[in-house]
Design a protein around this motif. Sequence first.
Motif, PDB file in Angstrom:
ATOM      1  N   CYS A   2      67.112  63.623   9.811  1.00  0.00           N
ATOM      2  CA  CYS A   2      67.510  64.003   8.321  1.00  0.00           C
ATOM      3  C   CYS A   2      69.030  63.789   7.988  1.00  0.00           C
ATOM      4  O   CYS A   2      69.443  63.752   9.146  1.00  0.00           O
ATOM      5  CB  CYS A   2      66.879  65.363   7.935  1.00  0.00           C
ATOM      6  N   ILE A   4      72.499  64.994   6.045  1.00  0.00           N
ATOM      7  CA  ILE A   4      72.895  66.225   5.483  1.00  0.00           C
ATOM      8  C   ILE A   4      74.492  65.991   4.921  1.00  0.00           C
ATOM      9  O   ILE A   4      75.266  65.559   5.617  1.00  0.00           O
ATOM     10  CB  ILE A   4      72.967  67.703   6.437  1.00  0.00           C
ATOM     11  N   HIS A  72      70.425  66.990   1.087  1.00  0.00           N
ATOM     12  CA  HIS A  72      69.768  66.551   2.179  1.00  0.00           C
ATOM     13  C   HIS A  72      68.675  65.648   1.795  1.00  0.00           C
ATOM     14  O   HIS A  72      68.061  65.731   0.696  1.00  0.00           O
ATOM     15  CB  HIS A  72      68.662  67.942   2.524  1.00  0.00           C
ATOM     16  N   ARG A  74      65.162  63.994   3.645  1.00  0.00           N
ATOM     17  CA  ARG A  74      64.060  64.399   4.610  1.00  0.00           C
ATOM     18  C   ARG A  74      63.171  63.471   5.203  1.00  0.00           C
ATOM     19  O   ARG A  74      62.964  62.366   4.535  1.00  0.00           O
ATOM     20  CB  ARG A  74      63.348  65.307   3.850  1.00  0.00           C
ATOM     21  N   HIS A  87      64.128  69.661   0.846  1.00  0.00           N
ATOM     22  CA  HIS A  87      65.123  70.764   1.167  1.00  0.00           C
ATOM     23  C   HIS A  87      66.171  70.522  -0.191  1.00  0.00           C
ATOM     24  O   HIS A  87      65.989  69.659  -0.671  1.00  0.00           O
ATOM     25  CB  HIS A  87      65.925  70.584   2.334  1.00  0.00           C
ATOM     26  N   VAL A  99      69.085  73.946   4.424  1.00  0.00           N
ATOM     27  CA  VAL A  99      68.950  72.700   5.064  1.00  0.00           C
ATOM     28  C   VAL A  99      68.826  72.612   6.279  1.00  0.00           C
ATOM     29  O   VAL A  99      69.609  73.286   7.111  1.00  0.00           O
ATOM     30  CB  VAL A  99      69.720  71.489   4.022  1.00  0.00           C
ATOM     31  N   ASN A 101      67.996  69.806   9.908  1.00  0.00           N
ATOM     32  CA  ASN A 101      67.638  68.558  10.568  1.00  0.00           C
ATOM     33  C   ASN A 101      67.276  69.184  11.954  1.00  0.00           C
ATOM     34  O   ASN A 101      68.021  69.482  12.777  1.00  0.00           O
ATOM     35  CB  ASN A 101      68.827  67.775  10.814  1.00  0.00           C
ATOM     36  N   THR A 127      61.261  74.675   8.039  1.00  0.00           N
ATOM     37  CA  THR A 127      62.722  75.278   7.356  1.00  0.00           C
ATOM     38  C   THR A 127      62.463  76.534   6.678  1.00  0.00           C
ATOM     39  O   THR A 127      63.759  77.324   6.703  1.00  0.00           O
ATOM     40  CB  THR A 127      63.231  74.180   6.677  1.00  0.00           C
ATOM     41  N   SER A 196      75.967  64.965   8.530  1.00  0.00           N
ATOM     42  CA  SER A 196      75.039  64.609   9.868  1.00  0.00           C
ATOM     43  C   SER A 196      75.540  63.422  10.567  1.00  0.00           C
ATOM     44  O   SER A 196      74.989  63.134  11.680  1.00  0.00           O
ATOM     45  CB  SER A 196      73.601  64.759   9.697  1.00  0.00           C
TER      46      SER A 196
END
Length: 348
Positions: A2, A4, A72, A74, A87, A99, A101, A127, A196
């Motif tokens: 995912c 972020i 986020h 997904r 999310h 959120v 991952n 989550t 991320s």
Amino acid sequence: MCGIVGYVGPRAATPIILEGLQRLEYRGYDSAGLAVIEANGHVAVRRDAGKLHNLIRRVEEAPITGQIGVGHTRWATHGPPTARNAHPHRDKSGEIVVVQNGIVENFLPLRNELLAEGYEFQSDTDTEVIVQLIGREYARGGALEDAVRRALHLLHGPSAVVVLSSFEPEKLIIARLGNAGGVVVGYGEGEMFIASDIPAILEHTRLMSFLENREMVVVTEAGARYSDLEGAPLADKEIHNIPWDPISAAKGPYRHFMQKEIFDQPNAITDTIRGRVDFITGEVTLADLHLDDAAVRALNKVTIVACGTSYYAGLVGKFLIENLARLPVEVDYGSEYRYRQPILDERT
């Protein structure tokens, strides 16, 4: 996998987060969502199924504004790719959002425990278990950071988690368990970013730190405070100056990121071997490997552990190592390797 993106600072968070998510859409395109703390002091959330442009349209129709937020994209694991499973997810109060991952491997017993305590779930995801646990722990007393720690100690499996709450509206709390993707912390002037992956925030800063396994960071517009999951401070977190440029990190003229990766291969190989190969003498220097000649000669097997396209790079490595070094090589998929009982010894 995912994507972020988070922001805290003096600027409007929504466009920064959405622009960052566009650079991470290759990490997930089943659904997308965004949460910010608005001027009224409450958390506002927008989510939608499908690709990111659906969320952008949703935000245009019902704008949300604030100076701190998280977004986020997904790739569905638990629960189908619908708006209700997108999310961020909220706790019972509606004022804590998360959120994630990764995967909560023990989400079912945790979910059943919360259901028995009267909690209601609005999604099918693992989550939502995290955010309900954090909400429960926060209601029991203490700072939000402590509640996050207590909740994360209950989880099994790799996860990167970002927490935002109007109860402590000046901060983002980020933690990493295992190797569920990366967590990048970006340093601006009077503002901070999290993501991320590097390309999401490279337009705004080149100064970045990276969260490791079982580390937590509390981010405010003034900076970042690091600790481990037991609460011990981590004072000497290295800040890296990333030499990439935003253009090379973006999709550019290519139709999609896979096509970009294909055409980027010559430059990627050049960048990888630069400084490690002397083309005059033919010598290769791998200082970070920390293996001397005697240790290398003693090896009787090599195991390469990787995921995604790195797995296929590992297969190329297997061919080259076996061909050149005459050492047997196994290539394992990282997400499965941790569940096996591989045959390893001091010569592997």
